[in-house]
Enzyme design. Sequence first.
Site, mmCIF file in Angstrom:
data_model
loop_
_atom_site.group_PDB
_atom_site.id
_atom_site.type_symbol
_atom_site.label_atom_id
_atom_site.label_comp_id
_atom_site.label_asym_id
_atom_site.label_seq_id
_atom_site.Cartn_x
_atom_site.Cartn_y
_atom_site.Cartn_z
ATOM 1 N N LYS A 54 0.875 -1.208 0.032
ATOM 2 C CA LYS A 54 0.053 -0.003 -0.095
ATOM 3 C C LYS A 54 1.056 1.420 0.027
ATOM 4 O O LYS A 54 1.523 1.481 0.928
ATOM 5 C CB LYS A 54 -0.989 0.077 1.064
ATOM 6 C CG LYS A 54 -1.972 1.342 1.018
ATOM 7 C CD LYS A 54 -2.793 1.228 2.192
ATOM 8 C CE LYS A 54 -3.804 2.511 2.450
ATOM 9 N NZ LYS A 54 -4.805 2.487 3.255
ATOM 10 N N LYS A 97 -1.954 -1.648 -4.061
ATOM 11 C CA LYS A 97 -2.973 -0.442 -3.895
ATOM 12 C C LYS A 97 -2.077 1.084 -3.973
ATOM 13 O O LYS A 97 -0.921 1.030 -3.106
ATOM 14 C CB LYS A 97 -3.724 -0.540 -2.508
ATOM 15 C CG LYS A 97 -4.413 0.818 -2.281
ATOM 16 C CD LYS A 97 -5.129 0.540 -1.060
ATOM 17 C CE LYS A 97 -5.959 1.570 -0.800
ATOM 18 N NZ LYS A 97 -6.630 1.641 0.658
#
Length: 350
Positions: free
Chosen positions: A204, A261
């Site tokens: 992330k 992500k």
Amino acid sequence: MCNKNSLNLPRRLRRLRRSPAIRSLVAETSVSVSDLIQPIFVKEDLGAPQPIASMPGQFRCSLEDTVTECLKLYQAGIRGVAPFPKIDPVKKTPDGADALCPETIVLRTFRAIKQAVPELLIFADLALDPYTTHGHDGILNEEGSDVLNDETVDALCRMAVASAAAGADFVAPSDMMDGRVRAIRAALDEAGYTGVGILAYSAKFNSAYYGPFRDAVGSAASAGTTLLGKHTYQIDPANARQAVDDALLDVSEGADMLMVKPAGPYLDVIHRLREKTLLPVAAYQVSGEYAQIHAAAQLGWLDYTRTRDESLLAIKRAGADFILTYFAREIALKSDEPSILSVASPAEGI
Ligand code: PBG
């Protein structure tokens, strides 16, 4: 076809692109509705759905409307949802204590979804940002200058067990604290939830593409800024090798699936993870990726459907097994629209 072979070419690759039938035979990648997970926003009040300005077509819904929506999504072939709460600002505290209340809107939503649509998978996002006044994903140190790792992991473990008890099929820690996967696995097992999996937000990134999401859950507004810096825990966008390191650590700690992500700007990371691990790899096409396609289409600068579909196809081509995307709902519900995705019909048994 009687073009002369005047260039005397031994191979002509255009032979494989001549007709729709040939092109579909040789297509290497496709996206089907069952590859898509819809993130949804739940609000605490019972009023009508509230549109989210920076995410056209996305709404914050009451619990009741959310359940109706989930039933519709499942009937259209969507296999999972990722619910996020919009918490009343008066309930937010510096330590996000409300996240551990047994009756949070998100836990009540899980129970209601499981009762109405038991087959629909619930991915429970674990992080404190919807509940903290500062919008960070964890508990801050005394000076307020950084997020405390081990104290935050303790809170996440308790959120994980509460989410499992409320019906979550997977918990998805999105906080980027160190050691959380191992601690959450141990907490789930100890509480008897050995069948509940962990989708680790392994890679992330500290991304500007989360802006519209922060509008949706109010985490930027509560922090008084749209540029909340999460540099000390989310990965530097410059680093792909470090993202792989983080993901492999999550594998060793017991993750069942990994996630990258944002998705579109990090296709190289999706590809690297696909090569380095045998686990399923998910990608989260985040709010800013969704917003930019909408914005350009509204200005008439991009073709909406083709850009949307190409963005998803690219994520699959990079190696993602499934995609969390705000486009899931509309693709599932309008699967008769012409699309490059060769959208599969809803799975059997519905
Ligand atoms: C927070 C969280 C974020 C998103 C999902 N979980 C935002 C953040 O890290 O600030 C972003 C999703 C999106 O932009 O669509 N734990």
